[in-house]
Scaffold this active site. Structure first.
Site, short mmCIF file in Angstrom:
data_model
loop_
_atom_site.label_atom_id
_atom_site.label_comp_id
_atom_site.label_asym_id
_atom_site.label_seq_id
_atom_site.Cartn_x
_atom_site.Cartn_y
_atom_site.Cartn_z
N ASP A 129 -1.99 6.26 6.28
CA ASP A 129 -2.88 5.70 5.76
C ASP A 129 -3.35 4.60 6.66
O ASP A 129 -2.39 3.76 7.01
CB ASP A 129 -2.37 4.88 4.48
CG ASP A 129 -3.19 3.94 3.83
OD1 ASP A 129 -4.59 3.65 4.39
OD2 ASP A 129 -3.29 3.44 2.66
N LYS A 138 -12.94 -1.66 5.46
CA LYS A 138 -12.01 -2.46 6.54
C LYS A 138 -12.82 -2.71 8.13
O LYS A 138 -13.05 -3.61 8.37
CB LYS A 138 -10.78 -2.11 6.48
CG LYS A 138 -10.16 -1.93 5.25
CD LYS A 138 -9.91 -3.06 4.25
CE LYS A 138 -9.54 -2.64 3.00
NZ LYS A 138 -8.37 -1.99 2.68
N TRP A 177 0.97 -1.14 0.08
CA TRP A 177 -0.10 0.16 -0.22
C TRP A 177 0.80 1.46 0.04
O TRP A 177 0.58 2.13 -0.79
CB TRP A 177 -0.86 -0.10 1.18
CG TRP A 177 -1.87 -0.99 0.78
CD1 TRP A 177 -2.27 -2.18 1.58
CD2 TRP A 177 -2.98 -1.08 0.02
NE1 TRP A 177 -3.31 -2.66 1.18
CE2 TRP A 177 -3.93 -2.05 0.00
CE3 TRP A 177 -3.18 -0.23 -1.20
CZ2 TRP A 177 -4.91 -2.66 -0.65
CZ3 TRP A 177 -4.39 -0.63 -1.85
CH2 TRP A 177 -5.01 -1.78 -2.07
C1 LIG Z 1 -7.84 -1.47 1.23
C2 LIG Z 1 -6.77 -0.25 1.64
C3 LIG Z 1 -6.58 0.60 0.51
C4 LIG Z 1 -7.40 0.94 -0.80
O1 LIG Z 1 -8.79 1.28 -0.33
P1 LIG Z 1 -9.55 1.34 -1.70
O2 LIG Z 1 -11.05 1.77 -1.19
O3 LIG Z 1 -9.69 0.17 -2.50
O4 LIG Z 1 -9.12 2.49 -2.66
C5 LIG Z 1 -5.55 1.55 0.82
N1 LIG Z 1 -4.98 1.37 1.72
C6 LIG Z 1 -4.79 0.47 2.72
C7 LIG Z 1 -3.95 0.27 3.88
C8 LIG Z 1 -5.95 -0.60 2.31
O5 LIG Z 1 -6.07 -1.46 3.42
#
Ligand SMILES: *Cc1c(COP(=O)(O)O)cnc(C)c1O
Length: 369
Positions: free
Chosen positions: A176, A200, A101
């Site tokens: 993030d 998530k 990521w």
């Molecule tokens: C799932 C995830 C993303 C991507 O999210 P989207 O909603 O598919 O754009 C980005 N960063 C992390 C750490 C993630 O777990």
């Protein structure tokens, strides 16, 4: 109703109580004669839902008053562009790469920042470590420093956020936190901006949470789309354009559920943290003493939320997954870049789900010893 345990990395399980309440309110929210999906985002009913959700989140995550909470769209990947569009000021961006990521974030930032520097990377270890902050090569005058505080695919988590000031950098820290938001407290004194997709640990896909310190607003590049300019979004209470109303509503119900959770005398996020630590310890302890399963991540960097594990005999992967499904243990297949299995233990996963997984793993190991 007894549902199977769902270990999906995302979109992921939502607490059954939340889904039941949403089902009960589907056709008629609080006597309004409308379902939430059918309401104007500017009507008093939805404004009440929105304000409650924001206040509950602020309380749960202890977000200080100098931070704005924005409810946006586009997911974590869109934020990989929206953050540099707002914060890079066309200058230098520092990125700590600890897995897939943050790697993606680094690549996307290059499109908007004049320079993107990888100041530390866990790649040499196969992304099984968090590089020691003392050794990060931070730039002078960087616009911001980006890291992914929980790498969902590699199962690597920062157990503590770095104190950039102490490392000699004045840059704001961008995290993030998509896949571990609300699983543990956040030290906001170390953060300038945090973003995460809701799917998530907060609710359905479609909602992206951004928590941003006020002084970082108002510096968007001229090419930044208005709907993605944090200042415009903040000035319009996240209603510059139509927000993802249904996702905000479900996330709001999830915040209420979180507030009601208790564990060993703690409530809310502290309760979740205790429960999440116990859940992760149960699974890692079992994996570490097993002859069949293993996890490659350094113990100090192991994620409490996403636990990848491999079978020493990879030819048994499909049999493992098929048997798991029969035992009511769903979505355990690992990400294709890592292989094997992955158990995501977000807030909606009870300790009983982890016990059921460990019991199945034990049984499978005995049969295949
Ligand atoms: C799932 C995830 C993303 C991507 O999210 P989207 O909603 O598919 O754009 C980005 N960063 C992390 C750490 C993630 O777990």
């Amino acid at each position: 109703m007894n549902r199977p345990y769902n270990f999906s990395a995302g979109p992921a399980a939502i607490p059954a109580e939340v889904l039941q309440q949403a089902a009960a309110e589907m056709l008629d929210w609080h006597g309004s004669g409308m379902g939430v999906m059918e309401m104007s985002h500017r009507g008093k009913e939805f404004i009440a839902i929105y304000e409650q959700a924001e206040a509950d989140l602020r309380e749960l995550l202890a977000v200080p008053p100098e931070f704005k909470i924005l409810f946006m769209q586009g997911g974590g990947l869109a934020e990989n562009a929206i953050v540099p569009l707002n914060l890079s000021r066309a200058g230098t961006v520092d990125v700590v790469v600890t897995g897939s990521w943050s790697q993606k974030s680094q690549k996307e930032a290059k499109r908007y920042a004049s320079e993107v520097r990888v100041v530390a990377s866990g790649e040499e270890s196969g992304f099984t470590t968090v590089p020691d902050p003392a050794a990060w090569q931070l730039s002078r005058g960087a616009s911001y420093v980006h890291l992914c505080s929980n790498e969902t695919i590699h199962g690597v988590e920062f157990q503590q956020l770095p104190d950039l000031k102490a490392l000699g950098s004045d840059a704001p820290l961008v995290i993030d936190f998509s896949s571990h938001v609300a699983s543990r407290p956040v030290d906001w004194s170390r953060v300038g901006l945090a973003f995460g997709g809701a799917q998530k640990n907060l609710g359905p896909a479609g909602l992206t949470l951004v928590v941003v310190r006020e002084d970082l607003l108002g510096h968007a590049l001229p090419i930044c789309p208005s709907a993605f300019d944090y200042k415009i979004v903040a000035d319009n209470q996240s209603m510059y354009n139509t927000p993802p109303t249904w996702s905000i509503y479900i996330a709001g119900l999830t915040f209420q559920w979180l507030k009601s959770q208790t564990e060993g005398g703690a409530t809310g996020i502290e309760a979740m943290e205790r429960r999440n630590m116990a859940k992760a310890a149960r699974l890692y302890d079992y994996i570490d003493q097993s002859q069949l399963y293993f996890n490659k991540v350094a113990p100090t960097a192991r994620s409490r939320m996403n636990i990848p594990f491999l079978l020493r005999d990879e030819s048994r992967n499909d049999a493992f997954l098929a048997g798991a499904k029969e035992h009511g243990l769903l979505q355990l297949k690992g990400h294709k870049s890592v292989g094997g299995m992955r158990a995501s233990l977000y807030n909606a996963m009870p300790i009983e789900g982890v016990e059921a997984l460990v019991a199945y793993m034990q049984d499978f190991e005995q049969k295949h010893a």
